[in-house]
Design a protein around this motif. Structure first.
Motif, PDB file in Angstrom:
ATOM      1  N   SER A  27       0.785  -1.185  -0.073  1.00  0.00           N
ATOM      2  CA  SER A  27       0.099  -0.134   0.118  1.00  0.00           C
ATOM      3  C   SER A  27       1.118   1.242   0.103  1.00  0.00           C
ATOM      4  O   SER A  27       0.461   2.261  -0.655  1.00  0.00           O
ATOM      5  N   ALA A  30       2.355   1.522  -3.402  1.00  0.00           N
ATOM      6  CA  ALA A  30       1.419   1.974  -4.390  1.00  0.00           C
ATOM      7  C   ALA A  30       0.999   3.443  -4.430  1.00  0.00           C
ATOM      8  O   ALA A  30       0.598   4.295  -5.208  1.00  0.00           O
ATOM      9  N   ASN A  31       0.952   4.063  -3.098  1.00  0.00           N
ATOM     10  CA  ASN A  31       0.688   5.509  -2.810  1.00  0.00           C
ATOM     11  C   ASN A  31       1.809   6.312  -2.787  1.00  0.00           C
ATOM     12  O   ASN A  31       1.887   7.466  -2.288  1.00  0.00           O
ATOM     13  N   THR A  34       0.815   9.653  -4.163  1.00  0.00           N
ATOM     14  CA  THR A  34      -0.262  10.393  -3.770  1.00  0.00           C
ATOM     15  C   THR A  34      -0.083  11.540  -2.891  1.00  0.00           C
ATOM     16  O   THR A  34       0.528  11.313  -1.634  1.00  0.00           O
ATOM     17  N   PRO A  35      -0.611  12.729  -3.255  1.00  0.00           N
ATOM     18  CA  PRO A  35      -0.320  13.893  -2.439  1.00  0.00           C
ATOM     19  C   PRO A  35      -1.042  13.617  -0.820  1.00  0.00           C
ATOM     20  O   PRO A  35      -2.077  13.072  -0.764  1.00  0.00           O
ATOM     21  N   ARG A 101      10.989  -0.184  -0.223  1.00  0.00           N
ATOM     22  CA  ARG A 101      11.473  -1.458  -1.130  1.00  0.00           C
ATOM     23  C   ARG A 101      12.406  -2.291  -0.268  1.00  0.00           C
ATOM     24  O   ARG A 101      12.504  -3.485  -0.597  1.00  0.00           O
TER      25      ARG A 101
ATOM     26  N   VAL B   9      -4.343  -3.825  -4.553  1.00  0.00           N
ATOM     27  CA  VAL B   9      -3.706  -2.413  -4.200  1.00  0.00           C
ATOM     28  C   VAL B   9      -2.803  -2.199  -5.179  1.00  0.00           C
ATOM     29  O   VAL B   9      -2.895  -0.944  -5.785  1.00  0.00           O
ATOM     30  N   SER B  10      -2.097  -3.134  -5.657  1.00  0.00           N
ATOM     31  CA  SER B  10      -0.810  -2.730  -6.711  1.00  0.00           C
ATOM     32  C   SER B  10      -1.531  -2.425  -7.994  1.00  0.00           C
ATOM     33  O   SER B  10      -1.055  -1.610  -8.899  1.00  0.00           O
ATOM     34  N   ALA B  13      -2.920   1.053  -8.348  1.00  0.00           N
ATOM     35  CA  ALA B  13      -2.062   2.065  -8.434  1.00  0.00           C
ATOM     36  C   ALA B  13      -1.285   1.882 -10.008  1.00  0.00           C
ATOM     37  O   ALA B  13      -1.168   3.176 -10.428  1.00  0.00           O
ATOM     38  N   GLN B  17      -1.196   4.933 -12.469  1.00  0.00           N
ATOM     39  CA  GLN B  17      -0.237   5.492 -13.282  1.00  0.00           C
ATOM     40  C   GLN B  17      -0.219   5.235 -14.903  1.00  0.00           C
ATOM     41  O   GLN B  17       0.347   6.277 -15.425  1.00  0.00           O
ATOM     42  N   PHE B  49      -4.067  12.222  -7.937  1.00  0.00           N
ATOM     43  CA  PHE B  49      -4.140  10.856  -7.181  1.00  0.00           C
ATOM     44  C   PHE B  49      -4.793  11.058  -5.916  1.00  0.00           C
ATOM     45  O   PHE B  49      -4.583  12.129  -5.174  1.00  0.00           O
ATOM     46  N   THR B  51      -5.971   8.482  -2.369  1.00  0.00           N
ATOM     47  CA  THR B  51      -5.982   7.152  -1.563  1.00  0.00           C
ATOM     48  C   THR B  51      -7.386   6.442  -1.388  1.00  0.00           C
ATOM     49  O   THR B  51      -8.206   7.312  -1.243  1.00  0.00           O
ATOM     50  N   ALA B  60      -4.421   0.129   1.139  1.00  0.00           N
ATOM     51  CA  ALA B  60      -4.806   1.412   0.584  1.00  0.00           C
ATOM     52  C   ALA B  60      -4.268   1.431  -0.954  1.00  0.00           C
ATOM     53  O   ALA B  60      -3.049   1.544  -1.195  1.00  0.00           O
ATOM     54  N   GLY B  61      -5.224   1.434  -1.638  1.00  0.00           N
ATOM     55  CA  GLY B  61      -5.077   1.567  -2.978  1.00  0.00           C
ATOM     56  C   GLY B  61      -4.873   3.017  -3.371  1.00  0.00           C
ATOM     57  O   GLY B  61      -4.863   4.101  -2.723  1.00  0.00           O
ATOM     58  N   VAL B  62      -4.976   3.366  -4.770  1.00  0.00           N
ATOM     59  CA  VAL B  62      -4.960   4.472  -5.347  1.00  0.00           C
ATOM     60  C   VAL B  62      -6.036   4.698  -6.552  1.00  0.00           C
ATOM     61  O   VAL B  62      -6.331   3.824  -7.156  1.00  0.00           O
ATOM     62  N   SER B 111       7.140   4.171 -11.146  1.00  0.00           N
ATOM     63  CA  SER B 111       6.146   3.935 -10.108  1.00  0.00           C
ATOM     64  C   SER B 111       5.267   2.594 -10.717  1.00  0.00           C
ATOM     65  O   SER B 111       5.214   1.570  -9.982  1.00  0.00           O
ATOM     66  N   ASN B 114       7.271  -0.308 -10.296  1.00  0.00           N
ATOM     67  CA  ASN B 114       7.518  -0.763  -8.918  1.00  0.00           C
ATOM     68  C   ASN B 114       6.441  -1.488  -8.423  1.00  0.00           C
ATOM     69  O   ASN B 114       6.703  -2.601  -7.726  1.00  0.00           O
ATOM     70  N   ASN B 115       5.347  -1.146  -9.022  1.00  0.00           N
ATOM     71  CA  ASN B 115       4.064  -2.053  -8.533  1.00  0.00           C
ATOM     72  C   ASN B 115       4.158  -3.236  -9.023  1.00  0.00           C
ATOM     73  O   ASN B 115       3.603  -4.273  -8.628  1.00  0.00           O
TER      74      ASN B 115
END
Lengths: 135, 135
Positions: A27, A30-31, A34-35, A101, B9-10, B13, B17, B49, B51, B60-62, B111, B114-115
């Motif tokens: 999570s 993923a964020n 995100t602001p 990471r 979640v990922s 995200a 992206q 973006f 949450t 927590a996804g995006v 990003s 990463n996901n």
């Protein structure tokens, strides 16, 4: 019977918490863009202690139907903390991607280690049940 | 409760992206668009973006909550021979900043990667969990 499963109980609680932490770090990653998102972290040792209170022999007294008997029920999650962050971002996002990471890799290895511990205890139990002439 | 939520979640995200990358592509494609007869040139767009909590506190996804247009004035170039030039001989181009868009593109693709990596690790761990007790 309880002797057989007691060792497995601890490891399975650890496995559930590792999966939980894996999701938490996913999570955070993923964020990362995100602001305003506040990165969160789990105190693993504390959470495991909380989850295995019954396994350690010191059972909680359950005198009421609403009492928790130690461990986490479905939907219950361990306490989450705000992750440390080294730099302030202008959008108030506190995800430190390098640290996340690293934590993710660390948690993956430990999850797999827990899996192997469980496999190991299952195998020794099966070996103990075999008769001598079974190979 | 399980690690399957990591894919939600990922995945959310990665999808967010992708939308960001889409917007960057639109912006870059329109970097040299000039204003039409109405005097309005293309405005650079940006995704916002947010949450998105997925059930439990640890997931927590995006999501993309909004796509906003930049309010910066368009680039004006003096070129009286241009068919779209106004009475003063100025041509209004879009307000896209190619440098900003390239930075945005790299950030979005990193990003995304990463996901994807997070999902691959989760998949590997789940497959190993599936083999628990075997072999």
């Amino acid at each position: 019977m309880q002797r057989l499963t007691q060792a497995l109980d601890f490891q399975s609680q650890a496995l559930v918490l590792r999966a939980e932490r894996q999701r938490l770090i996913a999570s955070n990653i993923a964020n990362a863009d995100t602001p305003g998102y506040q990165a969160r972290e789990m105190d693993f040792a504390n959470a495991l202690r909380q989850a295995t209170r019954t396994a350690s022999g010191r059972e909680l007294a359950v005198t009421h139907a609403g009492h928790a008997a130690g461990g986490f029920g479905p939907g219950e999650v361990p306490e989450l903390l705000q992750a440390r962050h080294s730099q302030d971002a202008i959008d108030r996002n506190t995800v430190d991607l390098d640290r996340e990471r690293a934590s993710f890799a660390d948690n993956s290895v430990k999850y797999e280690a827990t899996l192997r511990f469980i496999n190991g205890s299952v195998r020794s139990m099966l070996d103990a049940m075999k008769s001598a002439n079974q190979g | 409760m399980s690690m399957f939520k990591i894919f939600d979640v990922s995945g959310s995200a990665a999808s967010a992206q992708t939308q960001r990358l889409n917007v960057v592509a639109s912006n870059l494609a329109n970097a040299d668009t000039v204003a039409g007869p109405d005097g309005k040139a293309y405005k650079a767009r940006q995704v916002v973006f947010q949450t998105l909590m997925m059930g439990e506190a640890t997931s927590a996804g995006v999501q993309v909550s909004d796509v906003i247009e930049s309010g910066d004035p368009g680039r004006r170039v003096h070129d009286p021979k241009h068919p779209q030039a106004d009475a003063d001989g100025y041509v209004t181009y879009s307000n896209v900043s190619p440098v900003e868009e390239m930075v945005n593109m790299i950030s979005a693709s990193r990003s995304y990667q990463n996901n994807v990596e997070v999902m691959n690790t989760a998949k590997g761990l789940l497959l190993k969990t599936l083999q628990l007790g075997q072999s």
